[in-house]
Design an enzyme around this catalytic site. Structure first.
Site, mmCIF file in Angstrom:
data_model
loop_
_atom_site.group_PDB
_atom_site.id
_atom_site.type_symbol
_atom_site.label_atom_id
_atom_site.label_comp_id
_atom_site.label_asym_id
_atom_site.label_seq_id
_atom_site.Cartn_x
_atom_site.Cartn_y
_atom_site.Cartn_z
ATOM 1 N N ASP A 157 -9.873 2.661 2.145
ATOM 2 C CA ASP A 157 -9.702 2.211 3.438
ATOM 3 C C ASP A 157 -10.372 2.869 4.766
ATOM 4 O OD1 ASP A 157 -9.282 -0.562 2.600
ATOM 5 O OD2 ASP A 157 -6.726 0.497 3.184
ATOM 6 N N LYS A 194 0.764 -1.144 0.206
ATOM 7 C CA LYS A 194 -0.301 0.159 0.009
ATOM 8 C C LYS A 194 0.613 1.201 -0.350
ATOM 9 C CE LYS A 194 -4.180 -1.659 1.858
ATOM 10 N NZ LYS A 194 -5.562 -1.793 3.113
#
Length: 289
Positions: free
Chosen positions: A107, A70
Protein backbone atom coordinates in the site's frame (compact mmCIF):
# COMPACT_ATOMS: atom_id res chain seq x y z
CA UNK A 1 -10.55 -20.38 -19.59
CA UNK A 2 -10.81 -22.09 -16.20
CA UNK A 3 -9.66 -25.70 -16.22
CA UNK A 4 -8.13 -28.33 -13.95
CA UNK A 5 -4.83 -26.49 -13.89
CA UNK A 6 -6.22 -23.09 -12.90
CA UNK A 7 -4.83 -21.63 -9.67
CA UNK A 8 -6.46 -19.13 -7.32
CA UNK A 9 -5.67 -15.61 -6.17
CA UNK A 10 -8.06 -13.58 -4.08
CA UNK A 11 -9.07 -10.60 -1.98
CA UNK A 12 -10.11 -11.02 1.66
CA UNK A 13 -12.29 -8.33 3.17
CA UNK A 14 -15.78 -7.41 4.28
CA UNK A 15 -17.40 -6.05 2.17
CA UNK A 16 -15.66 -6.89 -1.12
CA UNK A 17 -18.52 -6.82 -3.64
CA UNK A 18 -17.57 -3.30 -4.73
CA UNK A 19 -13.91 -4.16 -5.38
CA UNK A 20 -12.29 -3.63 -8.78
CA UNK A 21 -9.40 -5.91 -7.87
CA UNK A 22 -10.83 -9.00 -9.62
CA UNK A 23 -11.39 -7.30 -12.99
CA UNK A 24 -8.05 -5.51 -12.75
CA UNK A 25 -6.00 -8.57 -11.80
CA UNK A 26 -7.74 -10.92 -14.19
CA UNK A 27 -6.95 -8.55 -17.07
CA UNK A 28 -3.29 -8.65 -16.05
CA UNK A 29 -3.26 -12.45 -15.66
CA UNK A 30 -4.70 -12.88 -19.15
CA UNK A 31 -2.12 -10.51 -20.61
CA UNK A 32 0.68 -12.37 -18.83
CA UNK A 33 -0.56 -15.78 -19.95
CA UNK A 34 -0.90 -17.06 -16.38
CA UNK A 35 -3.52 -19.74 -15.74
CA UNK A 36 -4.65 -18.08 -12.51
CA UNK A 37 -7.94 -16.44 -11.56
CA UNK A 38 -8.53 -13.72 -8.96
CA UNK A 39 -11.73 -13.72 -6.88
CA UNK A 40 -13.25 -11.44 -4.25
CA UNK A 41 -13.64 -13.54 -1.09
CA UNK A 42 -15.89 -12.04 1.60
CA UNK A 43 -14.71 -13.09 5.04
CA UNK A 44 -15.73 -12.21 8.60
CA UNK A 45 -13.00 -11.44 11.11
CA UNK A 46 -13.80 -14.46 13.25
CA UNK A 47 -13.29 -16.73 10.22
CA UNK A 48 -9.91 -15.36 9.11
CA UNK A 49 -7.71 -18.07 10.61
CA UNK A 50 -9.82 -20.90 9.20
CA UNK A 51 -10.06 -19.26 5.77
CA UNK A 52 -6.30 -18.69 5.59
CA UNK A 53 -5.57 -22.28 6.51
CA UNK A 54 -8.03 -23.58 3.93
CA UNK A 55 -6.74 -21.38 1.10
CA UNK A 56 -3.15 -22.35 1.86
CA UNK A 57 -4.15 -26.02 1.88
CA UNK A 58 -5.69 -25.82 -1.61
CA UNK A 59 -2.63 -24.09 -3.10
CA UNK A 60 -3.84 -20.49 -3.34
CA UNK A 61 -1.08 -18.49 -5.07
CA UNK A 62 -1.57 -15.26 -3.12
CA UNK A 63 -4.02 -12.93 -1.42
CA UNK A 64 -4.75 -9.25 -1.01
CA UNK A 65 -6.32 -8.00 2.20
CA UNK A 66 -8.65 -5.02 2.60
CA UNK A 67 -10.94 -3.39 5.18
CA UNK A 68 -11.34 -4.43 7.98
CA UNK A 69 -8.66 -7.15 8.17
CA UNK A 70 -5.30 -5.47 7.49
CA UNK A 71 -4.25 -5.38 11.13
CA UNK A 72 -5.90 -8.57 12.37
CA UNK A 73 -4.35 -10.65 9.61
CA UNK A 74 -0.82 -9.57 10.57
CA UNK A 75 -1.21 -11.67 13.73
CA UNK A 76 -1.97 -14.76 11.64
CA UNK A 77 1.09 -14.64 9.36
CA UNK A 78 4.01 -17.01 9.90
CA UNK A 79 6.40 -14.28 8.83
CA UNK A 80 6.18 -10.53 8.19
CA UNK A 81 8.25 -8.22 6.02
CA UNK A 82 10.08 -5.47 7.96
CA UNK A 83 7.61 -2.88 6.60
CA UNK A 84 4.54 -4.93 7.55
CA UNK A 85 6.03 -5.53 11.01
CA UNK A 86 6.58 -1.83 11.52
CA UNK A 87 3.10 -0.92 10.30
CA UNK A 88 1.32 -3.78 12.02
CA UNK A 89 -0.75 -3.98 8.83
CA UNK A 90 -0.72 -6.39 5.90
CA UNK A 91 -2.34 -6.01 2.49
CA UNK A 92 -0.54 -8.79 0.60
CA UNK A 93 -0.02 -12.44 1.50
CA UNK A 94 2.46 -14.67 -0.28
CA UNK A 95 2.54 -18.47 0.30
CA UNK A 96 5.33 -19.36 2.71
CA UNK A 97 8.03 -21.83 1.71
CA UNK A 98 7.22 -24.15 4.63
CA UNK A 99 3.48 -23.55 4.69
CA UNK A 100 1.53 -20.66 6.16
CA UNK A 101 1.68 -17.12 4.85
CA UNK A 102 4.28 -14.38 4.47
CA UNK A 103 2.68 -10.98 5.04
CA UNK A 104 3.86 -7.74 3.48
CA UNK A 105 2.47 -4.35 2.50
CA UNK A 106 2.39 -2.82 -0.97
CA UNK A 107 0.00 0.00 0.00
CA UNK A 108 2.86 2.41 0.73
CA UNK A 109 4.21 2.07 -2.80
CA UNK A 110 0.72 2.36 -4.26
CA UNK A 111 -0.20 5.40 -2.18
CA UNK A 112 2.89 7.42 -3.12
CA UNK A 113 2.64 6.85 -6.89
CA UNK A 114 -0.10 9.46 -7.66
CA UNK A 115 1.57 12.18 -5.56
CA UNK A 116 4.27 12.58 -8.17
CA UNK A 117 7.99 11.97 -7.84
CA UNK A 118 8.79 15.56 -8.89
CA UNK A 119 6.62 17.42 -6.38
CA UNK A 120 8.41 18.77 -3.29
CA UNK A 121 6.41 18.15 -0.12
CA UNK A 122 9.25 18.94 2.30
CA UNK A 123 8.32 21.27 5.14
CA UNK A 124 4.60 21.17 4.42
CA UNK A 125 1.76 19.88 6.61
CA UNK A 126 -0.59 16.94 6.07
CA UNK A 127 -3.80 15.69 7.69
CA UNK A 128 -4.71 11.99 7.64
CA UNK A 129 -8.29 11.02 8.50
CA UNK A 130 -8.51 7.63 10.19
CA UNK A 131 -6.08 5.43 12.10
CA UNK A 132 -6.72 1.95 10.72
CA UNK A 133 -4.60 -0.36 8.57
CA UNK A 134 -4.72 1.82 5.46
CA UNK A 135 -3.80 4.91 7.48
CA UNK A 136 -0.67 3.16 8.71
CA UNK A 137 0.56 2.70 5.14
CA UNK A 138 -0.39 6.28 4.25
CA UNK A 139 1.54 7.73 7.19
CA UNK A 140 4.57 5.58 6.42
CA UNK A 141 4.50 6.92 2.87
CA UNK A 142 4.09 10.51 4.02
CA UNK A 143 7.03 10.17 6.39
CA UNK A 144 9.27 9.57 3.39
CA UNK A 145 8.28 13.00 1.96
CA UNK A 146 9.99 15.05 4.73
CA UNK A 147 6.81 16.83 5.76
CA UNK A 148 6.75 19.32 8.62
CA UNK A 149 3.91 17.67 10.55
CA UNK A 150 1.34 14.92 10.01
CA UNK A 151 -1.92 15.25 11.96
CA UNK A 152 -3.78 11.97 12.36
CA UNK A 153 -7.51 12.35 13.06
CA UNK A 154 -9.58 9.64 14.75
CA UNK A 155 -12.63 9.01 16.87
CA UNK A 156 -11.06 7.18 19.82
CA UNK A 157 -8.23 8.53 21.93
CA UNK A 158 -6.82 5.08 22.76
CA UNK A 159 -6.60 4.04 19.11
CA UNK A 160 -4.96 7.34 18.14
CA UNK A 161 -2.34 7.14 20.85
CA UNK A 162 -1.49 3.53 19.96
CA UNK A 163 -1.23 4.51 16.29
CA UNK A 164 1.11 7.42 17.00
CA UNK A 165 3.26 5.35 19.35
CA UNK A 166 3.73 2.66 16.69
CA UNK A 167 4.52 5.04 13.82
CA UNK A 168 6.20 8.07 15.40
CA UNK A 169 9.40 9.16 13.66
CA UNK A 170 11.60 12.20 14.18
CA UNK A 171 11.61 13.21 10.49
CA UNK A 172 7.84 13.92 10.40
CA UNK A 173 6.29 14.23 13.86
CA UNK A 174 2.80 12.81 14.25
CA UNK A 175 0.11 14.75 16.07
CA UNK A 176 -3.00 12.97 17.34
CA UNK A 177 -6.26 14.87 16.97
CA UNK A 178 -9.74 13.71 17.93
CA UNK A 179 -12.33 14.49 15.28
CA UNK A 180 -14.23 16.85 17.61
CA UNK A 181 -11.12 18.66 18.90
CA UNK A 182 -11.01 22.47 18.45
CA UNK A 183 -7.48 22.34 16.96
CA UNK A 184 -8.71 20.33 13.99
CA UNK A 185 -9.86 23.45 12.12
CA UNK A 186 -6.40 24.97 12.39
CA UNK A 187 -4.72 21.75 11.22
CA UNK A 188 -7.02 21.62 8.18
CA UNK A 189 -6.42 25.31 7.38
CA UNK A 190 -2.64 24.75 7.36
CA UNK A 191 -2.70 21.47 5.43
CA UNK A 192 -1.11 21.16 2.01
CA UNK A 193 -2.46 17.59 1.75
CA UNK A 194 -5.49 15.88 3.30
CA UNK A 195 -5.91 12.12 2.96
CA UNK A 196 -9.12 10.24 3.77
CA UNK A 197 -8.40 6.63 4.74
CA UNK A 198 -11.86 5.90 6.18
CA UNK A 199 -14.77 4.23 4.33
CA UNK A 200 -16.97 7.32 4.81
CA UNK A 201 -18.51 8.11 1.43
CA UNK A 202 -17.90 4.65 -0.04
CA UNK A 203 -20.65 3.05 -2.10
CA UNK A 204 -22.29 0.14 -0.24
CA UNK A 205 -20.92 1.42 3.07
CA UNK A 206 -23.44 3.69 4.75
CA UNK A 207 -24.39 6.96 3.08
CA UNK A 208 -22.43 7.44 -0.19
CA UNK A 209 -23.11 11.20 0.04
CA UNK A 210 -21.47 11.47 3.44
CA UNK A 211 -18.20 13.39 3.82
CA UNK A 212 -15.44 12.55 6.28
CA UNK A 213 -15.73 14.79 9.36
CA UNK A 214 -18.79 16.52 7.84
CA UNK A 215 -19.12 19.08 5.07
CA UNK A 216 -18.64 22.27 7.12
CA UNK A 217 -15.01 21.70 8.08
CA UNK A 218 -13.66 21.81 4.52
CA UNK A 219 -14.57 25.43 3.82
CA UNK A 220 -11.44 26.37 5.79
CA UNK A 221 -9.02 24.60 3.47
CA UNK A 222 -6.23 26.46 1.69
CA UNK A 223 -7.09 26.80 -2.02
CA UNK A 224 -3.78 25.05 -2.84
CA UNK A 225 -4.49 22.00 -0.66
CA UNK A 226 -4.52 18.59 -2.35
CA UNK A 227 -7.33 16.18 -1.42
CA UNK A 228 -6.64 12.45 -1.65
CA UNK A 229 -9.44 9.95 -1.01
CA UNK A 230 -8.50 6.25 -0.93
CA UNK A 231 -12.07 5.44 -2.02
CA UNK A 232 -12.73 4.88 -5.73
CA UNK A 233 -16.41 3.82 -5.64
CA UNK A 234 -18.13 6.17 -6.33
CA UNK A 235 -15.66 8.04 -8.47
CA UNK A 236 -15.42 10.81 -7.44
CA UNK A 237 -16.74 10.68 -3.89
CA UNK A 238 -18.92 13.48 -2.57
CA UNK A 239 -15.89 14.84 -0.69
CA UNK A 240 -13.77 15.04 -3.84
CA UNK A 241 -16.68 16.42 -5.87
CA UNK A 242 -16.99 19.31 -3.40
CA UNK A 243 -13.23 19.78 -3.53
CA UNK A 244 -13.24 19.96 -7.32
CA UNK A 245 -15.91 22.66 -7.16
CA UNK A 246 -13.62 24.68 -4.89
CA UNK A 247 -10.72 24.24 -7.33
CA UNK A 248 -8.60 21.77 -5.35
CA UNK A 249 -6.40 19.18 -6.98
CA UNK A 250 -8.16 15.90 -6.16
CA UNK A 251 -6.85 12.32 -6.26
CA UNK A 252 -8.99 9.23 -5.80
CA UNK A 253 -7.92 5.74 -4.81
CA UNK A 254 -7.91 4.13 -8.26
CA UNK A 255 -4.24 4.69 -9.09
CA UNK A 256 -3.22 3.52 -5.62
CA UNK A 257 -5.28 0.38 -6.20
CA UNK A 258 -3.59 -0.23 -9.54
CA UNK A 259 -0.06 0.39 -8.29
CA UNK A 260 -0.34 -1.66 -5.10
CA UNK A 261 -2.01 -4.44 -7.09
CA UNK A 262 0.80 -4.48 -9.62
CA UNK A 263 3.34 -4.69 -6.79
CA UNK A 264 1.43 -7.63 -5.29
CA UNK A 265 1.30 -9.43 -8.62
CA UNK A 266 5.05 -9.04 -9.05
CA UNK A 267 5.51 -10.75 -5.69
CA UNK A 268 3.13 -13.62 -6.49
CA UNK A 269 4.40 -14.30 -9.99
CA UNK A 270 8.09 -13.47 -9.59
CA UNK A 271 7.79 -11.49 -12.83
CA UNK A 272 8.45 -7.83 -13.56
CA UNK A 273 6.39 -7.58 -16.77
CA UNK A 274 3.13 -6.79 -14.98
CA UNK A 275 0.92 -4.85 -17.46
CA UNK A 276 -0.04 -1.79 -15.43
CA UNK A 277 -1.81 -0.14 -18.37
CA UNK A 278 -4.04 -3.20 -18.84
CA UNK A 279 -4.89 -3.17 -15.14
CA UNK A 280 -5.73 0.53 -15.15
CA UNK A 281 -7.79 0.27 -18.33
CA UNK A 282 -9.80 -2.69 -17.02
CA UNK A 283 -10.53 -0.89 -13.76
CA UNK A 284 -11.59 2.33 -15.51
CA UNK A 285 -13.84 0.40 -17.89
CA UNK A 286 -15.51 -1.41 -14.99
CA UNK A 287 -16.11 1.87 -13.17
CA UNK A 288 -17.70 3.40 -16.26
CA UNK A 289 -20.23 0.58 -16.69
Amino acid sequence: MINGGTSLLGLLGNPVRHSLSPVMHNAALESMGLNWRYLALPCKTESLDLVLQGLRAVGCQGLNVTIPHKQAIAELCDELSPLARRLGAVNTLVPGVDGGWYGTNTDVEGFLAPLGANEDWAGRDAVVIGCGGSARAVVAGLQSLKLNTITVVGRRSEALQAFNTDLQQDNAPLTACLENAPQLKEAVAQAALVVNTTPVGMAQHGDPKAMPLGAELWSGLSPKAVLYDLIYTPRPTSWLTAGQRRGHRCIDGLEMLVQQGAASLRLWSGRHDVPIEAMRSAAETALAT
